[in-house]
Design an enzyme around this catalytic site. Structure first.
Site, mmCIF file in Angstrom:
data_model
loop_
_atom_site.group_PDB
_atom_site.id
_atom_site.type_symbol
_atom_site.label_atom_id
_atom_site.label_comp_id
_atom_site.label_asym_id
_atom_site.label_seq_id
_atom_site.Cartn_x
_atom_site.Cartn_y
_atom_site.Cartn_z
ATOM 1 N N ARG A 1 0.846 -1.194 0.000
ATOM 2 C CA ARG A 1 0.000 0.000 0.000
ATOM 3 C C ARG A 1 0.885 1.249 0.000
ATOM 4 O O ARG A 1 1.722 1.417 0.882
ATOM 5 C CB ARG A 1 -0.895 -0.017 1.248
ATOM 6 N N THR B 1 -0.853 7.637 -1.387
ATOM 7 C CA THR B 1 -2.136 7.491 -2.112
ATOM 8 C C THR B 1 -3.048 6.464 -1.432
ATOM 9 O O THR B 1 -4.249 6.427 -1.705
ATOM 10 C CB THR B 1 -1.885 7.004 -3.551
ATOM 11 N N ASP C 1 0.272 -9.848 13.639
ATOM 12 C CA ASP C 1 0.795 -9.735 12.277
ATOM 13 C C ASP C 1 1.211 -11.130 11.800
ATOM 14 O O ASP C 1 2.182 -11.700 12.292
ATOM 15 C CB ASP C 1 1.992 -8.772 12.255
ATOM 16 N N ASP D 1 4.883 -11.496 10.467
ATOM 17 C CA ASP D 1 5.878 -11.478 11.550
ATOM 18 C C ASP D 1 5.857 -12.776 12.332
ATOM 19 O O ASP D 1 6.909 -13.289 12.743
ATOM 20 C CB ASP D 1 5.610 -10.301 12.497
#
Ligand code: URA
Length: 208
Positions: free
Chosen positions: A103, A107, A199, A202
């Site tokens: 990402r 933007t 996560d 991770d």
């Protein structure tokens, strides 16, 4: 809504272990692989069969075998990698493509940074894998890219989804069936699924 929750007791048991903050990297990886195998069993329920003659030690009989439908697994980098081996165990002839999207911080739009797919992607059924369907941004973008490259039959397999991610997927790709082990409560302000498992990348790779 195009979401199928695979609530097999073995999957739910292993998912609870995966969620546990005390579960270390080795066990997390193993459990994710095992859950992926069990989920793939359900995803492949409708694979076409064809009849064939088999000679048993006693006689000849008409039996069923897979008709050879071509499958490709496409992990979304990097956490999707943790689900590949579990599926390959069940479908050893499957090809494996890779897709990477991130990402853009300014933007907020997903950007493709890696894509390597089997050349006959248009003829294959694709199983796109990513453990977490959070905002849905990466999955929607990855599937858009796969469709742009000719993919026609796509399933998405995730471990845990947020309702927000399921809704976004359904709005953008209503033709794609989404398979998950659980739909959790919500996304927090940092985009993590709650209760979730943290996560996933991770926890698979032992990074922070
Ligand atoms: N990605 C993760 O790894 N975990 C979440 O909770 C959301 C996105």
């Amino acid at each position: 809504m195009q979401v199928k929750i695979i609530d097999h007791p073995l999957i739910q048991h292993k998912l609870s272990l995966v969620r546990d903050v005390k579960t270390g990297t080795k066990e997390f990886r193993e459990l994710l692989e095992e859950i992926s195998t069990l989920m793939a069993f359900e995803l492949t329920r409708n694979l076409p069969l064809e009849e064939t003659q088999v000679e048993t030690p006693l006689t000849t009989c008409t039996c069923k075998m897979l008709s050879g439908k071509k499958i490709a697994i496409v992990p979304i980098l990097r956490a999707g990698l943790g689900m590949v081996n579990g599926i390959v165990k069940l479908i050893p002839a499957a090809k494996v493509g890779h897709i990477g999207v991130y990402r853009d911080h300014e933007t907020l739009k997903p950007v493709e940074y890696f894509c390597k797919l089997p050349t006959d992607v248009a003829e294959r059924e694709l199983i796109v894998v990513d453990p977490m369907l959070a905002t849905g941004g990466s999955a929607v973008a990855a599937i858009e890219m796969l469709k742009a490259k000719g993919a026609k039959q796509i399933k998405l397999m995730c471990l845990v989804a947020a309702p927000e991610g399921v809704a976004v997927m359904n709005a953008h790709h209503p033709d794609v069936e989404v398979y998950v082990a659980a739909v959790d409560s919500h996304l927090n302000e940092r985009g993590y699924i709650v209760p979730g498992l943290g996560d996933a990348g991770d926890r698979i790779f032992g990074t922070k």
